[in-house]
Scaffold this motif. Structure first.
Motif: not given
Length: 81
Positions: A21, A23, A34, A37-39, A75-76, A79
């Motif tokens: 990601n 991140a 971040n 952005r972290c999943t 979240k994934y 994105m």
């Protein structure tokens, strides 16, 4: 829950390349993640790649960003929609 890199980081440069990601970036002294952005690699791998490659085990769950697996999956999906 997003991940966090602690001050024990030795800046080995392994984790940024492992993050699907993007991140992870260099902070003032050590790498940082971040949270937006972290999943935890949900949607990519079975476990967080950064944790798997870290030679000093300085990556842990960030209590300031508590997220369920469903939230990480959402979240994934957002994105990569």
């Amino acid at each position: 829950m997003a991940l966090l890199i602690t001050e024990e980081c030795i800046n080995c440069d392994l984790c940024p390349a492992e993050c699907p990601n993007e991140a992870i970036s260099m902070g003032d002294d050590v790498y940082q993640i971040n949270a937006a952005r972290c999943t935890e690699c949900v949607g990519h791998y079975d476990e967080p790649n950064c944790m798997a490659v870290c030679p000093v085990e300085c990556i842990e769950k960030d209590p300031a960003h508590n997220e369920t697996l469903d939230q990480l999956a959402e979240k994934y999906a957002a994105m990569y929609a």
